[in-house]
Design a protein around this motif. Structure first.
Motif, mmCIF file in Angstrom:
data_model
loop_
_atom_site.group_PDB
_atom_site.id
_atom_site.type_symbol
_atom_site.label_atom_id
_atom_site.label_comp_id
_atom_site.label_asym_id
_atom_site.label_seq_id
_atom_site.Cartn_x
_atom_site.Cartn_y
_atom_site.Cartn_z
ATOM 1 N N HIS A 64 -38.655 17.041 21.868
ATOM 2 C CA HIS A 64 -38.011 15.744 22.081
ATOM 3 C C HIS A 64 -36.906 15.888 23.121
ATOM 4 O O HIS A 64 -36.307 16.957 23.271
ATOM 5 N N PHE A 65 -36.656 14.800 23.837
ATOM 6 C CA PHE A 65 -35.630 14.809 24.879
ATOM 7 C C PHE A 65 -34.846 13.511 24.815
ATOM 8 O O PHE A 65 -35.371 12.436 25.112
ATOM 9 N N LEU A 66 -33.580 13.616 24.399
ATOM 10 C CA LEU A 66 -32.651 12.495 24.451
ATOM 11 C C LEU A 66 -31.731 12.751 25.644
ATOM 12 O O LEU A 66 -30.923 13.674 25.625
ATOM 13 N N LEU A 67 -31.882 11.957 26.667
ATOM 14 C CA LEU A 67 -31.112 12.135 27.896
ATOM 15 C C LEU A 67 -29.618 11.945 27.615
ATOM 16 O O LEU A 67 -29.223 10.979 26.969
ATOM 17 N N GLU A 83 -38.029 8.578 22.760
ATOM 18 C CA GLU A 83 -38.369 8.711 24.187
ATOM 19 C C GLU A 83 -37.750 7.617 25.055
ATOM 20 O O GLU A 83 -37.867 7.662 26.286
ATOM 21 N N ARG A 84 -37.087 6.654 24.443
ATOM 22 C CA ARG A 84 -36.408 5.613 25.220
ATOM 23 C C ARG A 84 -34.912 5.555 24.921
ATOM 24 O O ARG A 84 -34.263 4.552 25.187
ATOM 25 N N LEU A 85 -34.363 6.655 24.411
ATOM 26 C CA LEU A 85 -32.945 6.662 24.043
ATOM 27 C C LEU A 85 -32.158 7.621 24.937
ATOM 28 O O LEU A 85 -32.503 8.792 25.077
ATOM 29 N N THR A 86 -31.104 7.091 25.548
ATOM 30 C CA THR A 86 -30.127 7.874 26.300
ATOM 31 C C THR A 86 -28.834 7.877 25.490
ATOM 32 O O THR A 86 -28.501 6.884 24.849
ATOM 33 N N ILE A 87 -28.118 8.971 25.522
ATOM 34 C CA ILE A 87 -26.899 9.101 24.742
ATOM 35 C C ILE A 87 -25.714 9.279 25.687
ATOM 36 O O ILE A 87 -25.729 10.115 26.590
ATOM 37 N N SER A 88 -24.652 8.489 25.432
ATOM 38 C CA SER A 88 -23.457 8.546 26.269
ATOM 39 C C SER A 88 -22.250 8.108 25.441
ATOM 40 O O SER A 88 -22.404 7.626 24.316
ATOM 41 N N PRO A 89 -21.052 8.246 25.976
ATOM 42 C CA PRO A 89 -19.903 7.607 25.336
ATOM 43 C C PRO A 89 -20.016 6.091 25.443
ATOM 44 O O PRO A 89 -20.810 5.561 26.224
ATOM 45 N N ALA A 101 -33.805 18.816 17.709
ATOM 46 C CA ALA A 101 -34.462 19.858 16.918
ATOM 47 C C ALA A 101 -34.941 19.315 15.580
ATOM 48 O O ALA A 101 -36.034 19.673 15.099
ATOM 49 N N GLU A 102 -34.162 18.444 14.974
ATOM 50 C CA GLU A 102 -34.548 17.844 13.700
ATOM 51 C C GLU A 102 -35.717 16.881 13.873
ATOM 52 O O GLU A 102 -36.587 16.777 12.998
ATOM 53 N N LEU A 103 -35.767 16.204 15.013
ATOM 54 C CA LEU A 103 -36.933 15.365 15.320
ATOM 55 C C LEU A 103 -38.181 16.228 15.464
ATOM 56 O O LEU A 103 -39.257 15.882 14.954
ATOM 57 N N ASP A 104 -38.046 17.337 16.175
ATOM 58 C CA ASP A 104 -39.182 18.252 16.345
ATOM 59 C C ASP A 104 -39.705 18.731 14.994
ATOM 60 O O ASP A 104 -40.920 18.900 14.801
#
Length: 375
Positions: free
Chosen positions: A37-40, A323-329, A357-360
């Protein structure tokens, strides 16, 4: 043909009303990313300036010191290099230079747009003042605004670079209009100038551009004007350029779902400060864009623990899948102490990697945004 973008005569693609941006987003996944998984991860833009840079900006205005514009340029370069690498040290996937060369998000651009003039600061709240500009003549694009800033940051960064730029609606709304018949006309004229700057940034290699429109949160009835401005901005922008829109805290129900028609990949929203009370706003109708979710509060000088941030991240899964979530302040961090801003950013990245990792491992239920089971 790319989803949402029609083919054009030169064989390329051009953006019209992009619906999501998974393909465009994937270019920012690091080659050594350890999770499936990749959260940008990124930041909105501004970041605390080193104290010595504030002093340098004062010295250049003081005739008692032999400190000129060349010295200030070197100081800005040093600060931009320092903050860019600080973002990389925190582990961000996409970095900015913390807007080290900028003073205020409207004033900085107004100084570079022909047709603006300044007549002194106005009080905005408390003891805070804003050097509010006036539009006194036809606005025009006299010089590039951010290209050199981007090229420098891109040259010192080992990670992809995002370029935040103040949007035309805010540039119009937060200025005195003494020339045009109405603010709407001014906004459209400014949108054409922003389009020129975006094209110059793309030519320089920028692939992630964020339009900042904080004024939309205070005047939500003008969402149609903002939408038209965005249409003008993205005209002829290649489809592989990721375009985001940042809107500060407000009553988002007054602009949703209309904003889903905006031609951007990603909406960056300030939800942590409101304790995620507005999450249901984006559940019906379905949120069809990418979401950049604020998970640390830019208004509190407290570094949130990793476990708290992880719970905030999971709020995003009530709106969009991973797959459509970006994380920022939530917003820019410039008003915080620098150690606090770094602590928030570092903990945010650590929380994201743990959630991935928990998603994986199948340990997280993504909630509302989960794909429906086959019948």
């Amino acid at each position: 043909m790319t989803d949402g973008w029609p083919e054009v005569g030169d064989g390329g693609t051009r953006r019209t009303a992009a619906d999501g941006g998974a393909d465009v987003r994937e270019q920012f996944r690091p080659d050594d990313h350890s999770n499936d998984h990749f959260l940008l991860t990124t930041v909105v833009g501004s970041y605390p300036k080193p104290k010595w840079l504030n002093r340098a900006e004062e010295l250049v205005e003081d005739d008692e010191y032999d400190f000129g514009e060349d010295h200030l340029t070197e100081a800005h370069d040093d600060a931009a290099r320092l903050i860019t690498r600080e973002h990389e040290r925190a582990g961000l996937d996409v970095v900015v230079d913390g807007e080290m060369r900028r003073n205020e998000m409207v004033e900085y651009f107004a100084h570079r747009i022909d047709g603006y003039e300044f007549n002194g600061p106005v009080k905005v709240w408390g003891h805070n003042y804003f050097d509010k500009p006036s539009v006194v003549d036809e606005v025009s694009y006299g010089e590039q605004w951010l290209v050199e800033e981007f090229e420098f940051t891109d040259g010192v960064a080992s990670h992809p670079v995002k370029v935040p730029i103040t949007g035309p609606y805010t540039l119009a709304n937060w200025s005195f209009n003494e020339h045009y018949d109405d603010e709407e006309t001014l906004a459209y004229e400014l949108a054409d100038l922003v389009n020129e700057e975006v094209e110059a940034l793309v030519e320089a290699g920028a692939r992630y551009i964020q339009i900042d429109e904080p004024a939309l949160a205070t005047t939500p009835d003008d969402h149609a004007i903002v939408g038209e401005c965005l249409e003008r901005i993205v005209e002829d922008v290649p489809a592989d350029v990721r375009l985001g829109l940042h809107v500060c805290y407000g009553d988002y129900s007054r602009i949703y779902p209309e904003v889903l028609d905006f031609p951007v990949h990603e909406f960056d929203l300030e939800l942590a400060n409101g304790e995620y009370e507005q999450v249901p706003v984006f559940q019906d109708p379905e949120f069809t864009k990418d979401l950049a979710l604020g998970v640390v509060d830019a208004h509190t000088a407290e570094v949130e623990p990793v476990e708290v941030i992880k719970e905030n991240i999971k709020k995003g899964f009530e709106i969009v899948p991973p797959e459509r979530l970006t994380i920022s302040p939530d917003c820019g961090l410039k008003l915080l102490p620098r150690d606090v801003a770094y602590g928030k950013t570092r903990n945010m990245v650590q929380a994201v990697r743990e959630v991935e990792a928990e998603l994986d491992a199948g340990e997280i239920d993504v909630g509302f945004a989960a794909a429906p089971a086959d019948d």
